[in-house]
Design a protein around this motif. Structure first.
Motif, PDB file in Angstrom:
ATOM      1  N   ALA A 220     -84.173 -61.552  10.321  1.00  0.00           N
ATOM      2  CA  ALA A 220     -84.321 -59.815  10.743  1.00  0.00           C
ATOM      3  C   ALA A 220     -82.918 -59.251   9.974  1.00  0.00           C
ATOM      4  O   ALA A 220     -83.419 -57.827  10.588  1.00  0.00           O
ATOM      5  CB  ALA A 220     -83.186 -60.133  12.243  1.00  0.00           C
ATOM      6  N   GLY A 221     -82.721 -59.468   8.832  1.00  0.00           N
ATOM      7  CA  GLY A 221     -82.408 -58.736   7.876  1.00  0.00           C
ATOM      8  C   GLY A 221     -80.840 -58.228   7.859  1.00  0.00           C
ATOM      9  O   GLY A 221     -80.140 -56.952   7.943  1.00  0.00           O
ATOM     10  N   ASN A 222     -79.411 -59.124   8.305  1.00  0.00           N
ATOM     11  CA  ASN A 222     -78.737 -58.534   9.411  1.00  0.00           C
ATOM     12  C   ASN A 222     -77.583 -59.738   8.334  1.00  0.00           C
ATOM     13  O   ASN A 222     -76.644 -59.358   8.013  1.00  0.00           O
ATOM     14  CB  ASN A 222     -78.156 -59.542  10.592  1.00  0.00           C
ATOM     15  N   ARG A 223     -78.430 -59.898   7.205  1.00  0.00           N
ATOM     16  CA  ARG A 223     -77.325 -61.171   6.422  1.00  0.00           C
ATOM     17  C   ARG A 223     -78.345 -61.360   4.882  1.00  0.00           C
ATOM     18  O   ARG A 223     -79.207 -61.378   4.659  1.00  0.00           O
ATOM     19  CB  ARG A 223     -76.855 -61.786   7.150  1.00  0.00           C
ATOM     20  N   PRO A 224     -77.384 -61.402   4.110  1.00  0.00           N
ATOM     21  CA  PRO A 224     -77.578 -61.543   2.560  1.00  0.00           C
ATOM     22  C   PRO A 224     -77.992 -63.108   3.283  1.00  0.00           C
ATOM     23  O   PRO A 224     -77.436 -63.617   3.112  1.00  0.00           O
ATOM     24  CB  PRO A 224     -77.206 -60.998   2.162  1.00  0.00           C
TER      25      PRO A 224
END
Length: 411
Positions: free
Chosen positions: A272-276
């Motif tokens: 979801a692009g919420n963490r690297p």
């Protein structure tokens, strides 16, 4: 620790139950008869590990959602028991070929009961009802303890009768544990088979094959040792596996669902692009898991180094216990768990076909090493078992390092 106490207690009770079964067998039966029973129990536990894949996905998809887990309960139970029928017959045939008499029928019933118990227990764990799971484990242990007491304090009986008592205790224990969980459960709605398979069916082949492949290694070790070194040595390997590696393995298995849930959560966040999602962070996570498993193994090994000489000293209650392969099987248990955990982590980065290929290659290298060391090289049994662990320690880690990639948009 409050989060882990009930799951750990359930696993401890389950492990102590297996230890009790081993103590019954080793003290009540001659070494060669215990070795024969150990071979059949190896088949039993491989079958059970494989069958668990029918309901194990419920832990992943329904963990923390009691309503969803309960809806899958009845259908998962029916599917797992149905899958257990041919496996139970296989166990019975092997037991009959090894001249265990009526113990063969008892072992058939034991596998069916263990399958029902495992399915119900999985639902309880997924629902967060760890006390109920622990209650079933406690009943299992209590029945086995009664069998041990009956053999120790009852009148002298023949060898064949002792085999029936040992195997019958296992059958009654598994069905009693299953009944404890099934009879206390309030009836409710359940989903159809088609819905069950649509929800968790994609994971069933993976988890069944994974359980089979991992379970194959201890069973193959016992079988190969029995073939090359005799049934007495096979019994010693089974005893060492249960008494030393078993408790550690149960503790590791207790945290496995939590690790899998963490891996899945991190994969969802990265997707979801919420963490690297960086390689160094991923490998650091696996490094911490490896270090924790190694630390637990060291503690277990030190405890065994103190306890086993006392238990097997001349004049001790368990003086006849043969546990020479204990350090090697401890290493093998850790290696198998680390390989399974690493593969679970990589499921979100590589296709299951690639990971199954890796597992098959690792299994082939492990069993090939076992055959060569025991037959061609003639190495001692503990050294052969330790060398069998090497591929499981090395190959999955190398794969994780070399084939790592960020989590894909879809899994």
């Amino acid at each position: 620790m409050r989060q882990f106490r009930w799951p750990l207690l359930a696993q401890v009770l389950l492990s102590v139950g297996q230890v009790t079964l081993t103590l019954i067998g080793t003290t009540a039966l001659p070494p060669e008869r215990w070795g024969a029973l150990a071979l059949v129990l190896s088949v039993h536990y491989v079958a059970l590990a494989t069958l668990a894949g029918v309901t194990q996905p419920v832990l992943t998809w329904c963990a923390g959602d009691p309503a969803a887990a309960d809806a899958h309960r009845t259908t998962g139970l029916r599917l797992q028991v149905a899958a257990a029928l041919p496996a139970a017959l296989t166990v019975g045939v092997v037991a009959h070929r090894l001249a265990l008499g009526w113990g063969a029928a008892a072992l058939v019933m034991a596998l069916l009961g263990a399958s029902a118990w495992n399915a119900a227990r999985t639902t309880e764990l997924a629902s967060g009802r760890f006390r109920r799971a622990a209650a079933g484990d406690a009943v299992h242990l209590a029945v086995l303890a009664l069998g041990a007491t009956a053999l120790a304090s009852g009148p002298p009986i023949g060898e064949r009768t002792r085999i029936v008592v040992v195997t019958g205790s296992l059958a009654v224990a598994t069905w009693s544990a299953a009944a404890t969980l099934l009879l206390r459960h309030a009836p409710g709605t359940h989903i159809a088979v088609r819905t069950y398979l649509r929800t968790v069916g994609r994971d069933i082949p993976w988890m069944m094959l994974d359980g089979f492949l991992v379970g194959c290694v201890p069973a193959a070790v016992v079988t190969m040792v029995g073939w090359t070194s005799g049934l007495v040595e096979a019994g010693a390997v089974r005893t060492s596996t249960t008494l030393v590696a078993g408790p550690l393995q149960m503790a590791l298995v207790a945290v496995s669902p939590l690790l899998v849930a963490r891996f899945r959560r991190e994969a969802d966040q990265a997707r979801a692009g919420n963490r690297p999602d960086r390689r160094i962070d991923a490998l650091r996570s696996l490094g911490w898991v490896t270090a924790a498993a190694a630390a637990m193994a060291v503690v277990a090994g030190m405890a065994a180094a103190v306890a086993l000489p006392l238990l097997t000293a001349p004049g001790a209650l368990l003086a006849d216990l043969r546990v020479a392969p204990a350090p090697a099987v401890l290493l093998l248990a850790v290696a198998l768990w680390l390989a399974s955990t690493t593969t679970a982590f990589m499921r979100y980065r590589r296709s299951w076909r690639e990971l199954m290929a890796l597992r098959l290659v690792t299994l082939g290298a492990s069993l090939g090493t076992l055959v060569v060391t025991l037959t061609a090289l003639g190495t001692p049994v503990p050294v052969a078992i330790a060398s069998t662990a090497a591929p499981w320690l090395v190959l999955p880690w190398f794969h994780a390092v070399l084939r790592w990639r960020p989590v894909a948009p879809t899994v």
